[in-house]
Scaffold this active site. Structure first.
Site, short mmCIF file in Angstrom:
data_model
loop_
_atom_site.label_atom_id
_atom_site.label_comp_id
_atom_site.label_asym_id
_atom_site.label_seq_id
_atom_site.Cartn_x
_atom_site.Cartn_y
_atom_site.Cartn_z
N HIS A 201 -0.28 4.64 -2.04
CA HIS A 201 1.14 4.29 -2.04
C HIS A 201 1.91 5.57 -2.38
O HIS A 201 1.42 6.40 -3.14
CB HIS A 201 1.35 3.24 -3.12
N ASP B 207 -4.52 3.32 -9.92
CA ASP B 207 -3.34 2.53 -9.57
C ASP B 207 -3.84 1.12 -9.25
O ASP B 207 -4.40 0.87 -8.18
CB ASP B 207 -2.65 3.18 -8.36
N GLN C 238 -2.41 -3.42 -6.86
CA GLN C 238 -2.89 -4.47 -5.95
C GLN C 238 -4.19 -5.12 -6.43
O GLN C 238 -4.63 -6.10 -5.84
CB GLN C 238 -3.11 -3.91 -4.54
N LYS D 249 3.95 -8.08 -9.30
CA LYS D 249 2.93 -8.34 -8.29
C LYS D 249 1.85 -9.29 -8.81
O LYS D 249 0.91 -9.63 -8.10
CB LYS D 249 2.31 -7.03 -7.81
N CYS E 225 5.33 1.84 2.32
CA CYS E 225 5.35 2.94 1.33
C CYS E 225 4.06 3.75 1.38
O CYS E 225 3.57 4.22 0.35
CB CYS E 225 5.58 2.44 -0.09
#
Ligand SMILES: *Cc1c(COP(=O)(O)O)cnc(C)c1O
Length: 407
Positions: free
Chosen positions: A124, A201, A204, A227, A365
């Site tokens: 991202h 990260d 997700q 999220k 993104c």
């Protein structure tokens, strides 16, 4: 034991799902961008403003203490959810983006010219640009783990570019553009052999799988509340206590200090050292019921059901003539990015919206991912446990209809 989810009951918990959009029942497949909120989250935030609202960590008065208790209870829930060793390691930020910026900003003193920072080709933008800027400030080199045609990161490339001058490896756990589940355990173990820190990260991954930061042995791990069924404007940065003690503060002001004279100041202990100013209190308060909610259903059960949706959606969508899935990794989260020959993703997205189906279109993104696959963008359908196979049928019929209209 995986139990079958009671989807009707789950859906009843999400008021927003029960409405029509453009005269059709809403089918919400943009969960990769943000998830919807269960009633318990909405209620907790309303209750906070109806009954508790006060500033945290300051007043001796009752409401301030209640607000502080709720705020810190959420920190403990986050700690337990990702199995961090201590609440000192849980920093509240405004999102994954700020969590990454925090570490990248504070890392100047740990990188110098001749060193290198490793990211991947499927990040991202928020896990690219802060590291580019760190490299620019320090003169370090930015190195890239490339991806194969399935959208899987190439371990042999990582082995080649990793060396004793690598100071940071920053990769996503699951790609928001492709769905790829990356072998972060392997990246972390290898990076540590060279003394490099690793930033995962997890924006997700937290919504879709069980996370144990101590098992992963990540130095830093970030995710966004919105999220994972919580409010917008709140994120989490996990950092190993040893690292967080070494890093300088990110921002300066109230809340993050121990003592201030007009000439100089000392810093508060962890985690407050990294939380300058009045935080997003009601947002942090709303994150706790969100995590409690998915834990009550069971993260493993959620993952199993979402995997069923992924398999069903993949099979059905591939029956459409000229449809190509971008991101065909062996290990994937419940997200399908696709293009259809002779059509533009944006046009498909517009037609689906008219049919009540919300998908994301464009580069998500992640422009370098689109460049890697030589496409302008994709249509992305990202599934949550409140979605159903019937909804996938509506998506597939909608794409078929769009393709007929557009070709
Ligand atoms: C959404 C996302 C981000 C950014 O999260 P924000 O909530 O916008 O800060 C970073 N990385 C990945 C993989 C994402 O999906």
């Amino acid at each position: 034991m995986i139990k079958t989810l009671d989807i009707a009951a789950v859906r009843a918990d999400f008021p927003i799902l029960h409405q029509e959009v453009n005269g059709k029942p809403l089918v919400y497949f943009d969960n990769g961008a943000t998830t919807q909120k269960p009633q318990v989250v909405i209620d907790a935030m309303a209750a906070y403003y109806n009954k508790t609202n006060a500033n945290v960590h300051r007043g001796v008065h009752t409401l301030s203490q209640l607000a502080t208790d709720q705020f810190e209870a959420s920190r403990e829930t986050v700690r337990a959810h990702i199995n961090a060793a201590s609440t000192k390691e849980i920093i509240f930020t405004k999102g994954t983006t700020e969590s990454i910026n925090l570490v990248a900003q504070c890392f100047d003193g740990f990188v110098e010219k001749g060193d290198n920072i490793i990211i991947s080709a499927i990040e991202h933008h928020s896990n690219i640009v802060p590291w580019q800027m760190l490299a620019a400030r320090t003169g370090a080199e930015l190195r890239i783990i490339t991806a194969n045609n399935a959208g899987e990161l190439e371990m042999d490339v990582f082995d080649e570019i990793l060396d004793s001058r690598t100071k940071m490896v920053a990769v996503n756990h699951i790609s928001n553009a492709l769905g790829t589940l990356n072998p972060v355990e392997e990246f972390i173990a290898k990076a540590h052999k060279f003394g490099a820190a690793v930033f995962i990260d997890g924006a997700q991954s937290v919504p879709h799988m069980h996370i144990n930061v101590q098992d992963l042995d990540a130095d830093f791990f970030a995710f966004s509340a919105h999220k994972v069924y919580g409010p917008t404007g709140v994120g989490v940065l996990y950092g190993k206590e040893s690292w967080l003690n070494k890093l300088p503060p990110y921002q300066f002001g109230g809340e993050m200090i121990k003592e201030v004279t007009l000439q100089k100041s000392t810093w508060a202990d962890l985690p407050h050292k990294f939380e300058a100013g009045t935080p997003h209190i009601e947002g942090v308060v709303g994150l706790k019921p969100a995590l409690d909610y998915i834990n009550k259903i069971g993260v493993e059960d959620i993952a199993a059901y979402e995997h069923e949706l992924l398999e069903y959606g993949t099979e059905k969508l591939l029956q459409i003539d000229g449809l190509r899935i971008i991101g065909t990794a062996a290990k994937k989260a419940s997200l399908i990015s696709f293009v259809v020959d002779g059509t533009h993703p944006y046009d498909i997205g517009m037609i689906l919206d008219k049919l009540g189906v919300a998908v994301r279109t464009g580069h998500h993104c992640a422009q370098p991912v689109m460049a890697r696959f030589d496409i302008p963008g994709t249509v992305r359908a990202s599934f949550s446990f409140y979605n159903t196979k019937e909804e996938i049928d509506i998506l597939v019929a909608g794409v078929e209809r769009a393709v007929k209209m557009l070709r």
